[in-house]
Motif scaffolding. Structure first.
Motif, PDB file in Angstrom:
ATOM      1  N   GLY A 117      -6.432 -17.974   0.753  1.00 36.18           N
ATOM      2  CA  GLY A 117      -5.329 -17.539  -0.307  1.00 36.18           C
ATOM      3  C   GLY A 117      -5.484 -16.011  -0.521  1.00 36.18           C
ATOM      4  N   ALA A 118      -5.852 -15.280   0.300  1.00 35.49           N
ATOM      5  CA  ALA A 118      -5.414 -13.919   0.042  1.00 35.49           C
ATOM      6  C   ALA A 118      -3.869 -13.325   0.694  1.00 35.49           C
ATOM      7  CB  ALA A 118      -6.534 -13.168   0.728  1.00 35.49           C
ATOM      8  N   GLU A 119      -3.688 -12.319   0.213  1.00 37.22           N
ATOM      9  CA  GLU A 119      -2.245 -11.730   0.657  1.00 37.22           C
ATOM     10  C   GLU A 119      -3.024 -10.651   1.862  1.00 37.22           C
ATOM     11  OE1 GLU A 119      -0.165  -9.427  -2.194  1.00 37.22           O
ATOM     12  OE2 GLU A 119       1.357  -8.864  -0.649  1.00 37.22           O
ATOM     13  N   VAL A 120      -2.162 -11.079   2.980  1.00 37.95           N
ATOM     14  CA  VAL A 120      -2.709 -10.472   4.381  1.00 37.95           C
ATOM     15  C   VAL A 120      -1.678  -9.341   4.726  1.00 37.95           C
ATOM     16  CG1 VAL A 120      -3.349 -10.589   6.503  1.00 37.95           C
ATOM     17  CG2 VAL A 120      -4.054 -12.411   4.793  1.00 37.95           C
ATOM     18  N   PHE A 121      -2.366  -8.081   4.904  1.00 42.27           N
ATOM     19  CA  PHE A 121      -1.528  -7.158   5.541  1.00 42.27           C
ATOM     20  C   PHE A 121      -2.256  -6.773   6.662  1.00 42.27           C
ATOM     21  CE2 PHE A 121      -0.839  -6.660   1.045  1.00 42.27           C
ATOM     22  CZ  PHE A 121       0.377  -6.462   0.782  1.00 42.27           C
ATOM     23  N   SER A 145      -0.779   0.128  14.378  1.00 39.25           N
ATOM     24  CA  SER A 145      -2.241   0.524  14.359  1.00 39.25           C
ATOM     25  C   SER A 145      -2.318   1.821  15.166  1.00 39.25           C
ATOM     26  CB  SER A 145      -2.870  -0.557  14.828  1.00 39.25           C
ATOM     27  OG  SER A 145      -2.575  -0.720  16.313  1.00 39.25           O
ATOM     28  N   ARG A 146      -1.073   2.623  15.438  1.00 35.63           N
ATOM     29  CA  ARG A 146      -1.072   3.464  16.056  1.00 35.63           C
ATOM     30  C   ARG A 146      -0.558   5.058  15.443  1.00 35.63           C
ATOM     31  NH1 ARG A 146      -2.932   0.395  19.105  1.00 35.63           N
ATOM     32  NH2 ARG A 146      -2.644  -0.114  21.351  1.00 35.63           N
ATOM     33  N   SER A 147      -0.327   4.601  14.124  1.00 34.22           N
ATOM     34  CA  SER A 147      -0.225   5.757  13.296  1.00 34.22           C
ATOM     35  C   SER A 147      -0.614   5.347  11.799  1.00 34.22           C
ATOM     36  CB  SER A 147       1.467   6.041  13.336  1.00 34.22           C
ATOM     37  OG  SER A 147       2.027   4.890  12.397  1.00 34.22           O
ATOM     38  N   LEU A 148      -0.572   6.554  10.968  1.00 29.14           N
ATOM     39  CA  LEU A 148      -1.030   6.276   9.885  1.00 29.14           C
ATOM     40  C   LEU A 148      -0.122   5.907   8.598  1.00 29.14           C
ATOM     41  CD1 LEU A 148      -3.084   9.610   9.736  1.00 29.14           C
ATOM     42  CD2 LEU A 148      -4.021   7.170  10.051  1.00 29.14           C
ATOM     43  N   GLY A 149       0.974   5.299   9.365  1.00 32.33           N
ATOM     44  CA  GLY A 149       2.177   4.871   8.279  1.00 32.33           C
ATOM     45  C   GLY A 149       1.683   3.918   7.392  1.00 32.33           C
ATOM     46  N   PHE A 150       0.819   2.883   7.633  1.00 33.59           N
ATOM     47  CA  PHE A 150       0.328   1.938   6.828  1.00 33.59           C
ATOM     48  C   PHE A 150      -0.027   2.384   5.468  1.00 33.59           C
ATOM     49  CE2 PHE A 150      -3.558   3.167   8.770  1.00 33.59           C
ATOM     50  CZ  PHE A 150      -4.294   3.087   7.776  1.00 33.59           C
ATOM     51  N   ALA A 151      -0.668   3.450   5.526  1.00 35.66           N
ATOM     52  CA  ALA A 151      -1.157   4.081   4.259  1.00 35.66           C
ATOM     53  C   ALA A 151      -0.172   4.103   3.381  1.00 35.66           C
ATOM     54  CB  ALA A 151      -2.228   5.368   4.583  1.00 35.66           C
ATOM     55  N   SER A 152       1.059   4.516   3.712  1.00 42.85           N
ATOM     56  CA  SER A 152       2.082   4.790   2.545  1.00 42.85           C
ATOM     57  C   SER A 152       2.855   3.430   2.569  1.00 42.85           C
ATOM     58  CB  SER A 152       3.151   5.994   3.072  1.00 42.85           C
ATOM     59  OG  SER A 152       3.116   5.846   4.415  1.00 42.85           O
ATOM     60  N   ARG A 153       3.098   2.550   3.317  1.00 44.62           N
ATOM     61  CA  ARG A 153       3.785   1.451   3.419  1.00 44.62           C
ATOM     62  C   ARG A 153       3.186   0.325   2.645  1.00 44.62           C
ATOM     63  NH1 ARG A 153       7.583  -0.995   7.202  1.00 44.62           N
ATOM     64  NH2 ARG A 153       6.165  -2.831   7.237  1.00 44.62           N
ATOM     65  N   PHE A 154       1.841   0.164   2.711  1.00 44.54           N
ATOM     66  CA  PHE A 154       1.157  -0.932   2.135  1.00 44.54           C
ATOM     67  C   PHE A 154       0.750  -0.682   0.782  1.00 44.54           C
ATOM     68  CE2 PHE A 154      -0.311  -2.504   6.309  1.00 44.54           C
ATOM     69  CZ  PHE A 154       0.844  -3.238   6.765  1.00 44.54           C
ATOM     70  N   PRO A 155       0.284  -1.592  -0.266  1.00 45.30           N
ATOM     71  CA  PRO A 155       0.006  -1.135  -1.535  1.00 45.30           C
ATOM     72  C   PRO A 155      -1.695  -1.139  -1.524  1.00 45.30           C
ATOM     73  CG  PRO A 155       0.605  -3.485  -1.149  1.00 45.30           C
ATOM     74  CD  PRO A 155       1.000  -3.014   0.100  1.00 45.30           C
ATOM     75  N   SER A 156      -2.211  -0.876  -2.604  1.00 51.44           N
ATOM     76  CA  SER A 156      -3.603  -0.896  -2.537  1.00 51.44           C
ATOM     77  C   SER A 156      -4.318  -2.235  -2.175  1.00 51.44           C
ATOM     78  CB  SER A 156      -4.256  -0.324  -3.718  1.00 51.44           C
ATOM     79  OG  SER A 156      -4.063  -1.191  -4.792  1.00 51.44           O
ATOM     80  N   VAL A 157      -5.341  -2.237  -1.691  1.00 56.32           N
ATOM     81  CA  VAL A 157      -6.008  -3.748  -1.158  1.00 56.32           C
ATOM     82  C   VAL A 157      -7.198  -3.696  -1.737  1.00 56.32           C
ATOM     83  CG1 VAL A 157      -4.623  -3.844   0.736  1.00 56.32           C
ATOM     84  CG2 VAL A 157      -6.839  -2.689   0.883  1.00 56.32           C
ATOM     85  N   ASP A 158      -8.084  -4.912  -1.649  1.00 61.18           N
ATOM     86  CA  ASP A 158      -9.175  -5.315  -2.326  1.00 61.18           C
ATOM     87  C   ASP A 158     -10.226  -5.118  -1.080  1.00 61.18           C
ATOM     88  OD1 ASP A 158      -8.465  -6.269  -5.054  1.00 61.18           O
ATOM     89  OD2 ASP A 158      -7.329  -7.398  -3.672  1.00 61.18           O
ATOM     90  N   VAL A 159      -9.725  -5.357  -0.093  1.00 60.80           N
ATOM     91  CA  VAL A 159     -10.643  -5.634   1.258  1.00 60.80           C
ATOM     92  C   VAL A 159      -9.922  -5.071   2.497  1.00 60.80           C
ATOM     93  CG1 VAL A 159     -11.748  -7.177   2.550  1.00 60.80           C
ATOM     94  CG2 VAL A 159     -12.071  -7.662   0.408  1.00 60.80           C
ATOM     95  N   VAL A 160     -10.908  -4.175   3.255  1.00 61.90           N
ATOM     96  CA  VAL A 160     -10.365  -3.616   4.517  1.00 61.90           C
ATOM     97  C   VAL A 160     -11.270  -4.412   5.586  1.00 61.90           C
ATOM     98  CG1 VAL A 160     -10.077  -1.688   5.958  1.00 61.90           C
ATOM     99  CG2 VAL A 160      -9.268  -1.452   3.529  1.00 61.90           C
ATOM    100  N   LEU A 161     -10.761  -5.091   6.633  1.00 61.58           N
ATOM    101  CA  LEU A 161     -11.607  -5.334   7.994  1.00 61.58           C
ATOM    102  C   LEU A 161     -11.294  -4.459   8.749  1.00 61.58           C
ATOM    103  CD1 LEU A 161     -13.719  -7.394   9.059  1.00 61.58           C
ATOM    104  CD2 LEU A 161     -11.784  -8.690   9.862  1.00 61.58           C
ATOM    105  N   ASN A 162     -12.147  -3.383   9.084  1.00 61.53           N
ATOM    106  CA  ASN A 162     -11.658  -2.399   9.930  1.00 61.53           C
ATOM    107  C   ASN A 162     -12.586  -2.462  11.345  1.00 61.53           C
ATOM    108  OD1 ASN A 162     -10.542   0.226  10.473  1.00 61.53           O
ATOM    109  ND2 ASN A 162     -12.722   0.907  10.748  1.00 61.53           N
ATOM    110  N   SER A 163     -11.578  -2.221  12.331  1.00 57.07           N
ATOM    111  CA  SER A 163     -12.085  -1.817  13.668  1.00 57.07           C
ATOM    112  C   SER A 163     -11.546  -0.656  14.178  1.00 57.07           C
ATOM    113  CB  SER A 163     -11.589  -2.971  14.573  1.00 57.07           C
ATOM    114  OG  SER A 163     -10.308  -3.379  14.451  1.00 57.07           O
TER     115      SER A 163
END
Ligand SMILES: NC(=O)c1ccc[n+]([C@@H]2O[C@H](COP(=O)([O-])OP(=O)(O)OC[C@H]3O[C@@H](n4cnc5c(N)ncnc54)[C@H](OP(=O)(O)O)[C@@H]3O)[C@@H](O)[C@H]2O)c1
Length: 701
Positions: A117-121, A145-163
């Motif tokens: 039930g999470a909102e997924v980016f 995933s090749r540029s840092l554009g996501f940081a300005s496109r997406f709102p703040s999030v509660d969880v990051v699953l990083n690789s």
């Protein structure tokens, strides 16, 4: 993946850490699993036919899944589950950013997070955005995933699953709301938690969860699969014997989903092996081999005559005495209903289709009936077997084909086509993920099936062509060797390479095998051809005829296996000398090589004596630089001389004899009337004879 690319830190070897298969043994403390259970989960050294696993890390394979699907699921879904549920504690209504969302763990995580039930980016390389869309994400939730554009496109999030690594980590941490959880599954850029104040930093490895938790997570995941909340990822599979290709493919990172290595299937000794044509020459030999060497215990042998076929009862009894249960059933395998009836209620483990018939003849003589008779047991039967067994989970589907389809074989157009179909069917089945191998056999030794009609001369001819027949022992060893390969098409045959290299021409598929020699041979023949033409041109006319004749007689003697040209009379017809249709083609091929000409295939039928062929060669080969002389003028001159008083000077009887011989030669040298020698018009009268001979005499594999 990281291990394969040499990117996994430290000395950890994690190849084959997940697998699916059937339990063959359980330890005393294992509960909940029995021998014969189909399981999936984490194992040690899963790239092999046998793996040892901690029973707590295994679960039962959903019944509708193949082993391949099952093997693809554990690691990615467990990793996603452990990261999102156990470590991040992701709950409904929260926002989560999943990096590399089109990767294996990413795809599992997107599904799981949406289920929670999470909102997924998610990020992915642009080429794989379609994968994210297919998982239900719209454009507002997808970034590169090749540029840092996501940081300005997406709102703040509660969880990051990083690789990802480096500045991507920094940008992602920057997206986390205060107290957000940064779950790190990557291995290449591990930070110190104290350097990331205000967020919960959780680098992890699935093994941290421990076997008990891994087992319970697997159970929870299987429950979610059961209610269709999760779906397995797309799978590309490679036979383990092609693992190198699989890793090369993986290293290009273009695939979507999982890559699975499959193990060669083992024939189940408790299952039945169907051998069509099982009472025939090769079928019978195979049946013995299956029981005595491959340890099969249940055979179903079929042919149209069944037990009424010669030797069938004895074969059945012999196999039974070796401990096998053998049924011999009369069944026309080209008849779909009959095949369906034959298979009904049986548990087959393998099919070996050896049924076949011959009806040789040149293409022009092949009527629809003759074509159909040969194609039925090859084409129709193989297709019925393919369709009617496709859901039986066979370990092997073996087709007995012939080298006639691969190399071509004079007089076997129908048979070659039927066998080429089998070869294609094997490739088609494999493209569908079904087992298949087509064995395009060379000829087996006399006394075995179709070749039993061949004479010693036929065998000798094949040996001369560099293709000696296979012994039963070698044939069966090749059967085993071929089945160990991961190939759709194999041509098991004996090759006499020195002989092949010495031939003026070899069939195109063999050229690579006899490359060096063939070039040398071809050059040699080119040189011979030049020198033959030059040699003949340099001779006086009377000598030329003799030289050309010697060449033809020499080659004819070689084809027939005579030691010298004396055995080949100059004006004896080739048929009387012992030539049949195949040896005729061989002689023509040899003369092609020696002369550099492209002689008609019907050469020895159109020019039926060595003398006639020699004249034909001379006419076509010799560049006569002498001034053209009118034969008619010469005859006039001769006639005038004969009728003059000069005749009295010699022996009139002797001269008359010579003239008669010349007249006979002249008649022989006169070309056969147009039309009779035409290669194209094989229905013409002179070729009718050729067809008859070929029909009578051709009996090749
Ligand atoms: N022998 C060789 O050197 C050689 C070389 C290359 C390829 N092959 C291939 O190997 C296979 C076996 O050859 P072989 O030499 O063993 O020949 P074979 O002794 O003549 O055996 C052929 C078998 O097929 C059966 N058969 C024919 N039509 C059938 C049908 N419609 N339904 C069921 N059974 C049928 C025949 O029995 P019934 O007449 O009772 O039906 C016979 O038992 C053939 O497919 C052949 O093309 C053989």
């Amino acid at each position: 993946m990281l291990t394969a690319l040499g990117m996994y830190p430290g000395d950890v070897r994690v190849f084959g850490a997940e697998a699916a298969g059937t339990v063959v043994e359980v330890g005393p403390e294992v509960t909940g699993l029995r021998v014969g259970d189909r399981v999936l989960g984490l194992v040690d050294d899963g790239f092999g036919p046998l793996a040892i696993a901690d029973g707590r890390q295994l679960g039962l394979v959903p019944p509708q899944w193949t082993d391949t699907t099952a093997a693809s699921a554990p690691l990615v879904f467990l990793t996603a589950y452990y990261g999102l549920v156990d470590l991040a504690g992701l709950v409904a209504g929260e926002r989560v950013l999943i990096h590399a969302g089109a990767g294996g763990v990413g795809m599992a995580a997107v599904q799981l997070a949406r289920y929670l039930g999470a909102e997924v980016f998610a990020t992915a390389s642009e080429g794989k955005w379609e994968v994210l869309r297919s998982l239900g994400l719209d454009e507002a939730h997808i970034a590169s995933s090749r540029s840092l554009g996501f940081a300005s496109r997406f709102p703040s999030v509660d969880v990051v699953l990083n690789s990802l690594a480096g500045e991507f980590v920094d940008a992602s941490v920057g997206l986390l709301r205060a107290g957000g959880r940064f779950v790190e599954m990557g291995k290449t850029d591990i930070r110190r938690a104290e350097d990331l104040p205000g967020v919960v930093y959780r680098p992890f490895d699935l093994a941290d969860a421990g076997p008990e938790r891994i087992g319970s997570m697997l159970g929870e995941l299987l429950d979610l699969f059961a209610i269709d909340a999760l779906r397995p990822l797309p799978v590309t599979s490679w036979d383990v014997r092609r693992a190198g290709e699989a890793f090369r493919f993986m290293s290009m990172a273009k695939h979507v989903g999982k890559i699975v290595l499959t193990m060669p299937r083992v024939w189940d000794p408790g299952g039945t092996v169907l051998v069509t044509g099982g009472t025939g020459g090769l079928g019978g030999e195979l049946a013995r081999h299956l029981v005595s060497v491959r340890g099969m215990r249940r055979l179903l042998l079929t042919s149209r005559r069944g037990l009424a076929a010669p030797g069938a009862v004895a074969l059945r009894d012999e196999l039974a005495s070796l401990g096998a249960e053998v049924e011999v059933v009369a069944c026309d395998v080209a008849d779909r209903e009959a095949v369906a009836g034959l298979l009904s209620g049986r548990r087959l483990t393998a099919v070996v289709h050896t049924a076949g018939v011959l009806d040789d003849g040149l293409v022009g003589s092949l009527t629809a009936e003759r074509l159909s008779a040969v194609l039925r047991p090859k084409v129709d039967a193989a297709w019925h077997l393919h369709e009617l067994t496709r859901d039986l989970d066979l370990a092997a589907f073996v087709l007995y084909s012939s080298s006639a389809g691969v190399l071509g074989s004079p007089g076997q157009g129908n048979y070659a086509a039927g066998n080429a179909y089998l070869d294609a069917l094997a490739a088609h089945r494999r493209s569908l993920g079904l087992p298949a191998i087509s064995l395009a056999w060379g000829a087996w030794a006399q006394g075995n099936g179709m070749t039993s009609g061949l004479t010693d001369a036929d065998m000798a001819r094949m040996a001369r062509a560099g293709l000696p027949p296979l012994s039963v022992e070698d044939g069966l060893a090749m059967f085993d060797a071929a089945l160990g390969l991961d190939e759709a098409n194999v041509v098991p045959m004996a090759l006499d390479l020195p002989r092949l290299r010495a031939l003026p021409e070899v069939a195109p598929p063999l050229r690579a095998l006899v490359k060096t020699g063939r070039r040398a041979a071809a050059n040699g023949h080119a040189a011979t051809a030049v020198s033959l033409a030059q040699r003949l041109s340099s001779l006086r006319k009377t000598e030329r005829s003799r030289a050309a004749l010697d060449v033809v007689r020499g080659e004819a003697a070689a084809v027939l296996g005579h030691s010298g040209i004396e055995a080949v009379g100059s004006d004896v017809e080739f048929r009387a000398l012992g030539f049949d249709s195949l040896t005729s083609v061989e002689l023509r091929n040899r003369l092609n090589g020696i002369s550099g000409l492209r002689l008609p295939t019907t050469l020895v039928f159109d020019y039926p004596t060595p003398l006639a062929v020699a004249d034909y060669l001379l006419t076509n080969l010799v560049v006569d630089e002498a001034p053209a002389v009118s034969l008619a003028d010469e005859v006039d001159r001769l006639e005038a001389a004969l009728l003059s008083s000069a005749v009295d000077e010699g022996d009139p009887q002797h001269l008359a004899d010579r003239l008669e011989r010349m007249a006979a030669k002249l008649r022989q040298a006169v070309p056969v009337p147009a039309g009779k020698s035409s290669e194209e018009d094989i229905k013409s009268a002179s070729l009718g004879e050729l067809l008859d001979i070929i029909d009578d005499e051709l009996t090749l594999s």
